[in-house]
Design a protein around this motif. Structure first.
Motif, short mmCIF file in Angstrom:
data_model
loop_
_atom_site.label_atom_id
_atom_site.label_comp_id
_atom_site.label_asym_id
_atom_site.label_seq_id
_atom_site.Cartn_x
_atom_site.Cartn_y
_atom_site.Cartn_z
N MET B 1 0.86 -1.19 0.00
CA MET B 1 0.00 0.00 0.00
C MET B 1 0.89 1.23 0.00
SD MET B 1 -3.07 0.91 2.61
CE MET B 1 -2.05 1.76 3.82
N THR B 2 1.18 1.76 -1.18
CA THR B 2 2.13 2.87 -1.21
C THR B 2 1.44 4.22 -1.13
OG1 THR B 2 2.09 2.75 -3.60
CG2 THR B 2 3.91 1.64 -2.50
N GLN B 62 -4.36 -3.32 5.68
CA GLN B 62 -3.42 -3.27 6.80
C GLN B 62 -2.51 -4.49 6.83
OE1 GLN B 62 -2.71 -0.89 8.81
NE2 GLN B 62 -4.34 0.51 8.17
N ILE B 63 -3.11 -5.67 6.62
CA ILE B 63 -2.32 -6.90 6.82
C ILE B 63 -1.66 -7.39 5.54
CG2 ILE B 63 -3.83 -7.57 8.75
CD1 ILE B 63 -5.00 -9.76 6.99
N ALA B 69 3.25 0.56 5.81
CA ALA B 69 2.83 1.67 6.67
C ALA B 69 3.53 2.96 6.27
CB ALA B 69 3.09 1.34 8.15
N GLU B 70 3.69 3.15 4.97
CA GLU B 70 4.39 4.35 4.49
C GLU B 70 3.59 5.60 4.80
OE1 GLU B 70 5.71 4.04 0.35
OE2 GLU B 70 5.99 1.91 0.74
N GLY B 71 4.28 6.62 5.15
CA GLY B 71 3.62 7.91 5.37
C GLY B 71 3.01 8.05 6.73
N ILE B 72 2.98 7.00 7.51
CA ILE B 72 2.42 7.14 8.86
C ILE B 72 3.49 6.76 9.90
CG2 ILE B 72 -0.07 7.07 8.45
CD1 ILE B 72 0.04 4.03 8.83
#
Lengths: 278, 278
Positions: B1-2, B62-63, B69-72
């Motif tokens: 998830m980019t 999420q999984i 978890a990019e950007g967070i």
């Protein structure tokens, strides 16, 4: 235990400089080992009750069905070791003990109040996949039965663990380390320096490799989890950890969480055979 | 998830008044139910992602093995739900989520910095004995196999669970409540008022009674764990909990942690038969 040593030890508070004591079964690393590694890495002195002559009575006094933790309000009686005593505080449950010790031992970064929740999640996940499930591979039916009384089930579970679960959890930690690399945060699981989550992952994989040496070597050789295995090596090379592992304080694995049984030392191909039989 | 929704949601801090969101599988109470009960008891609004149309894609994003978890930053990708979002914080692992929420929702007494470690130990122990082990009674060999492919092992484990483990964990919590009574601390597990450990024990035993109705009734009738069963009733009668349980927000048990299979609905005597066969 109505008037045992604990009752006499009541104190008003828990100063940080109070002595730390681990209460645990003697003769094996077990789940207590994670607590030892935290103290050893931090270079903080601790009393290891497991190495004392009355180690077993110490544990039994705590977990006895008669122990109502009288006189040490508001502590509660624990179900099982490891147990940590720090001044007047007495707590059980391994991930809980590490949560308490982490900030005090400098194994959680101090600049973010939420760091401990991210590190606790990592520790819980490593313990789920590489401690609880690995233990259950030799005790899938009941912890109160002998291994010999649940051997066929253990073989079946071990084959599936090695095929499904071990790669799943390794891939998860590889993904966490990849995320850290992408954000240029370093090569530890969280933040720029080692935390207790790294120590937990090290001990978990050291034990898992003891129980499943062929499968772990096979996955290491396959090269898909390079960051995880590099982290394990990096923890092992920390000066305090290396000195501890060389010392006689580090006990050999035996009849604890991690056990070596030849028939459970399976590789990925064994589970394919297992499925064909069904 | 980019560049998914999470990447756009970067925030500088987590004020207490930020909205809470549970990310979880739809259609069953599951481990997410413990998080719901905490919010419901506290009367604090929360978004239940499991009730949203895109519940499954939310979890999968999420999984996913692609989620870094990019950007967070500095959140880490989770392995599995339940997942809690609070402002810019995203954390996983049920006991960890409860640990975070407990003080914020008034479910941990605020006058003792160490209370949270005692309550966390209780929650971890309840989840070990009445959630993880109960789940493993229908999946003793591997979570990735169907129940039908591990039925004989499930029957054997269930018989031993009901004989050895269920009474052991019930007796432990009875002992904790006995200790509380001796020190005139009330009838909750910790301190003078309800904490999230009481909610966890309630949900754990409600689910265990769903999976093993005959064994739980048998132990209730035997009268050896009166304080535990009284606590379960007391939680069930709390106004906010009672209203929640009556509402359509409370989902029926199904194919989650707690499952009803007739052949696993054993009583203590069945395990005696099991041992005679060996």
């Amino acid at each position: 235990m109505t008037d045992g040593p604990a009752a006499k030890r009541q104190k008003a508070s828990t100063p940080d400089e109070a002595p730390y004591k681990l209460i645990y079964w003697p003769g094996l690393p077990g789940r207590g080992e994670h607590v030892r590694l935290a103290f050893e890495e931090a270079g903080v002195p601790y009393v290891d009750g497991a190495k004392q002559e009355d180690a077993v009575p110490q544990v039994l006094a705590q977990i006895s069905t008669d122990n109502l933790a009288e006189g040490i309000v508001p502590n509660l009686p624990p179900l099982a070791p490891p147990i940590l005593e720090h001044g007047d505080l007495l707590i059980s449950q391994l991930p809980n003990i590490l949560l308490y010790l982490g900030p005090k031992l400098g194994l959680v970064p101090g600049d973010d109040a939420n760091a401990v929740y991210r590190i606790n999640a990592l520790a819980l996940t490593a313990l789920d996949g590489f401690s609880n499930e690995v233990h259950d591979c030799h005790h899938p039916i009941c912890t109160s039965l002998y291994y010999e009384d649940q051997k066929p089930e253990s073989v079946r579970k071990s084959k599936l663990y090695v095929k499904e679960r071990l790669p799943k959890f390794l891939s998860y930690f590889e993904r966490v380390l990849h995320a850290q690399e992408e954000r240029k945060a370093g090569s530890w699981l969280y933040g720029a320096s080692l935390t207790y989550a790294d120590l937990v992952l090290f001990q978990c994989l050291d034990g898992t490799a003891y129980q499943f040496p062929r499968a772990v070597q096979q996955l290491k050789d396959a090269g898909g989890h390079k960051r995880v295995f590099a982290l394990v090596d990096a923890v092992r090379a920390r000066p305090n950890i290396a000195a501890y592992l060389e010392s006689d304080r580090r006990l050999p694995y035996g009849e604890g969480i991690y056990r070596y049984y030849k028939e459970l030392d399976v590789v990925l191909e064994d589970s394919v055979e297992e499925e064909k039989k069904e």
